[in-house]
Design a protein around this motif. Structure first.
Motif, short mmCIF file in Angstrom:
data_model
loop_
_atom_site.label_atom_id
_atom_site.label_comp_id
_atom_site.label_asym_id
_atom_site.label_seq_id
_atom_site.Cartn_x
_atom_site.Cartn_y
_atom_site.Cartn_z
N MET A 1 42.55 53.58 43.74
CA MET A 1 41.56 53.03 42.79
C MET A 1 42.08 53.21 41.37
N LEU B 1 45.18 53.36 40.47
CA LEU B 1 46.23 52.36 40.29
C LEU B 1 45.62 51.01 39.89
N GLY B 2 44.55 50.61 40.57
CA GLY B 2 43.93 49.32 40.27
C GLY B 2 43.30 49.29 38.90
N ALA B 3 42.53 50.31 38.58
CA ALA B 3 41.83 50.34 37.29
C ALA B 3 42.84 50.39 36.15
N ALA C 1 45.89 49.44 36.12
CA ALA C 1 46.68 48.20 36.02
C ALA C 1 46.01 47.19 35.11
N THR C 2 44.69 47.34 34.91
CA THR C 2 43.98 46.42 34.01
C THR C 2 43.98 46.92 32.57
N GLY C 3 44.67 48.04 32.33
CA GLY C 3 44.80 48.56 30.96
C GLY C 3 43.67 49.45 30.52
N ILE C 4 42.76 49.81 31.42
CA ILE C 4 41.64 50.69 31.09
C ILE C 4 42.06 52.14 31.31
N ALA D 1 48.98 44.43 30.72
CA ALA D 1 47.92 44.69 31.72
C ALA D 1 47.41 43.39 32.32
N ILE D 2 46.93 43.47 33.56
CA ILE D 2 46.31 42.28 34.16
C ILE D 2 44.87 42.20 33.66
N THR D 3 44.60 41.15 32.91
CA THR D 3 43.28 40.97 32.30
C THR D 3 42.79 39.54 32.52
N LEU E 1 52.16 40.30 36.60
CA LEU E 1 52.24 40.99 37.88
C LEU E 1 52.48 42.47 37.65
N ILE E 2 51.73 43.28 38.35
CA ILE E 2 51.99 44.72 38.37
C ILE E 2 52.52 45.01 39.77
N LYS E 3 53.80 45.29 39.88
CA LYS E 3 54.38 45.44 41.21
C LYS E 3 55.60 46.36 41.18
N ASP F 1 46.83 36.50 37.65
CA ASP F 1 47.26 37.89 37.46
C ASP F 1 47.12 38.65 38.78
N ALA F 2 48.05 39.58 39.02
CA ALA F 2 47.99 40.27 40.31
C ALA F 2 48.54 41.68 40.22
N GLU G 1 50.01 44.68 43.00
CA GLU G 1 50.48 44.87 44.37
C GLU G 1 50.00 46.24 44.87
N ALA H 1 40.95 49.62 48.03
CA ALA H 1 40.79 50.70 47.05
C ALA H 1 41.32 50.25 45.69
N VAL H 2 42.50 49.63 45.70
CA VAL H 2 43.07 49.15 44.44
C VAL H 2 42.11 48.14 43.79
N GLY I 1 39.20 49.71 42.10
CA GLY I 1 39.55 50.17 40.75
C GLY I 1 39.59 49.01 39.77
N VAL I 2 40.20 47.91 40.19
CA VAL I 2 40.30 46.73 39.31
C VAL I 2 38.89 46.26 38.93
#
Ligand SMILES: Cc1ncc(C[n+]2csc(CCOP(=O)(O)OP(=O)(O)O)c2C)c(N)n1
Ligand code: SF4
Ligand SMILES: [Mg+2]
Lengths: 356, 256
Positions: A66, A68-70, A72-75, A200-202, A212-214, B68-69, B71, B79-80, B83-84
């Motif tokens: 989670m 990682l996901g949050a 990745a959006t720059g928050i 960031a992905i926004t 892409l965040i990879k 936008d993506a 991985e 879960a990722v 967070g997004v």
């Protein structure tokens, strides 16, 4: 808008949570484990009050992903755990390092291996400084020694994370997490809450190119390029290494210790100094990057070294690497399951001092 | 016939990038991508989409959709994406996952994201094998199906039964929409697109978690021609994995 200095009496865990809020952390993902529970408990109400979001995840694996996901959006986002949970977070930390996602992670180190115990320990030093997951990576690691320092370094951790697009680990232990001390909270100024504007992905609003965040780099030569890029970043951190030196100037013997043990060793050093014995303390504040240059400079002055850790010898490797062409370090282990007092450190220090 | 009279009746959606894919001939991932791309265009979502890709044959989805993506590690996409979505609640967030990814290693993540009612959509491509790693047994592999790790055919007694994810997901409180479609024929593809649209709408209007399973062919690992693969979906998969909507509370005004 620096606040009037106000003193509050809080545990290290709460200080870290408060520091994160002061640093405008907006997402927290947690999972219960002793001795860090105060952090998610505090965040479950205070983060929401601060206009952010809190999720109690289904596991540390999920919490770290989670994050990682949050992030990745720059928050500005954070997770915390303790040793067994940290093992589970390593997968996501490796992905965050590989895809250069800035995030703050807290480990209140407890005894191990396995389920170990819930007391203080420093057995996660290797995991915290070598890249605990798979692949060739490092992340920034702070080792605060006091509750105030835990607050201060948490704020700094977010800045470092975004400046260098890296996960940053704050490595405490059950002593730091559970100990109450008076601290002076402060609010950093001019925090850029949209820190990832150029990566960031926004969303592709306005028709901008997709981002892409990879961490997958399959094309020939691509991964080597990414590894080279990452290593150059890690190398550039050498100037950011920090340490505390206490009474080292005229010392014959330097005690090397970090975190809570650094603090306990400091008390022992103070006592020896009263007796006129020339002992000093070298306490790394950044564990990665390790303050090797400062340590080497001390070795060049002909000083001797004793590393004390709450484990069976991990940071001592970094000490020895730093001074390897000049000197060596003795090592004294404190076993997990024990809460050491300054008195217990006197005998090994005295032995070293007298060259026994 | 003069050029003036020609009318373009079928084109690539704008959200789908114009490039060759790495998929095997007859693979259904490309169809699933296209359905998602069409809906991103039709629902005007592309600019606000934050996609979470997973690990499997579709790992390069981010090269094919113009959004936008991020991985996710294998199985962790829900879960990722949680967070997004928590960090950017105004965006459109979806995951795209295979059956090994979602129903095996990522079982905990999908169950809890669904149960929390995360406002996200999940596109679940069920081809009854681990495609990318060379056709090993998946949690969805049918009884008797031969794979590289069940060469004698999946044995229920020692290897368990294929998991019906849509039905399980439909039973969870946070779920607004759960449906199973198939990509084997035009009729089913059209129905599948309707399911996806419904799931996306549930996210947009804040109703809850939307889940769409797509029965898909993997001719390569099934060791079949593309046409045989389509037939297998009809004769073997659909009887075990029935098509339809298992939950739809979108008409009922949402859940808390
Ligand atoms: C932690 C981890 N374990 C295993 C793998 C290897 N792996 C890559 S893709 C995959 C399975 C993909 O199967 P599925 O999700 O069904 O997708 P498909 O390729 O069939 O579309 C596995 C096991 C991995 N990448 N990471
Ligand atoms: S292996 Fe199967 S799922 Fe993967 S690309 Fe080929 S046909 Fe598609
Ligand atoms: Mg599959």
């Amino acid at each position: 808008m620096t606040k009037q200095p106000e003193r509050i009496f809080v545990k290290g865990n709460e200080a870290i949570a408060r520091g994160a809020l002061a640093a405008k952390c907006k997402c927290f993902f947690g999972y219960p484990i002793t001795p860090q529970n105060d952090i998610p408990e505090f965040m479950s109400t205070e983060m929401v009050k601060a206009g952010g979001d809190f999720v109690q995840a289904e596991s540390e694996v999920a919490a770290a992903n989670m994050l990682l996901g949050a992030a990745a959006t720059g928050i500005r986002s954070m997770t915390s755990s303790s040793s067994p949970g940290m093992s589970l977070k390593q997968e996501a930390i490796s992905y965050m390092a590989g895809s250069e996602v800035p995030a703050v992670i807290v480990n209140m180190n407890r005894g191990g291996p396995g389920l170990g115990d819930i007391g203080p320990a420093q057995g996660d030093y290797y995991q915290s400084t070598r890249g605990g997951g798979h692949g060739d990576y490092r992340h920034f690691t702070f080792g605060p020694g006091t509750v105030q320092e835990a607050y201060d370094l948490t704020i700094r951790a977010f800045d470092i994370a975004f400046e260098h697009r890296t996960p940053v680990l704050i490595l405490g232990d059950a002593i730091l997490g559970q100990m109450k001390e008076p601290i002076t909270p402060w609010e950093p100024e001019n925090i850029d809450e949209e820190g990832g504007k150029d990566w960031a992905i926004t969303g592709r609003t306005g028709g901008r190119e997709k981002r892409l965040i990879k961490s997958l780099f399959l094309a020939e030569g691509e991964l080597a390029g990414q590894n080279r890029h990452l290593q150059a970043k890690y190398d550039s951190w050498v100037d950011l290494a920090e340490c505390e030196q206490f009474e080292t100037e005229d010392a014959d013997l330097i005690i090397c210790a970090y975190g809570s043990i650094g603090r306990i060793a400091k008390s022992a050093v103070r006592k020896f100094r009263k007796e006129g014995k020339k002992v000093g303390l070298f306490r790394p504040i950044t564990l990665y990057p390790f303050p090797s240059a400062e340590l080497k400079a001390l070795a060049e002055q002909g000083k001797r070294f004793l590393t004390i850790e709450h484990n069976l010898g991990q940071m001592v490797d970094d000490v020895r690497l730093a001074i390897r062409t000049i000197s060596d370090s003795e090592f004294f282990p404190i076993y997990p399951g024990n809460l050491p007092t300054p008195d217990e450190l006197e005998e090994p220090i005295l032995k070293c001092l007298e060259g026994k | 016939m003069s050029e003036m009279n020609e009318k373009l009746v079928f084109d690539k959606p704008e959200s789908v990038i114009d490039r060759a894919t790495h998929y095997c001939p007859g693979c259904h991932h490309g169809i699933a991508h296209r359905l998602v791309g069409e809906l991103l265009d039709e629902m005007n979502l592309a600019e606000k989409t934050l996609m979470t890709t997973s690990i499997g044959c579709s790992v390069f989805l981010y090269n094919y959709l113009n959004v936008d993506a991020v991985e996710a590690p294998h199985g962790r996409a829900p879960a990722v994406a949680t967070g997004v979505k928590r960090a950017r609640p105004d965006h459109f967030v979806f995951t795209y996952q295979g059956d090994g990814d979602l129903a095996s290693i990522g079982m905990a993540e999908i169950m809890h994201a669904a149960n929390r009612g995360e406002k996200m959509s999940v596109v679940f491509v069920n081809n009854t094998v681990y495609g990318m790693t060379g056709g090993q047994m998946a949690p969805t592999t049918l009884i008797g199906q031969k794979t590289t790790t069940s060469p004698a055919g999946r044995c229920q007694a020692t290897q368990g039964s294929p998991i019906r994810m849509s039905e399980i997901i439909a039973s969870l409180g946070g779920v607004a929409y759960a449906a199973r479609g198939s990509l084997d024929c035009v009729k089913n593809i059209r129905a599948a697109k309707k399911h996806l649209r419904k799931a996306f709408e549930c996210q947009i209007n804040g109703t809850g978690f939307g889940f769409v399973e797509l029965l898909s062919g993997c001719p390569t690992n099934w060791k079949m021609t593309p046409i045989q693969a389509n037939e297998r979906i009809q004769t073997e998969m659909i009887p075990y994995f029935p098509l339809g909507v298992f939950k739809d509370i979108s008409e009922e005004g949402g859940i808390c």
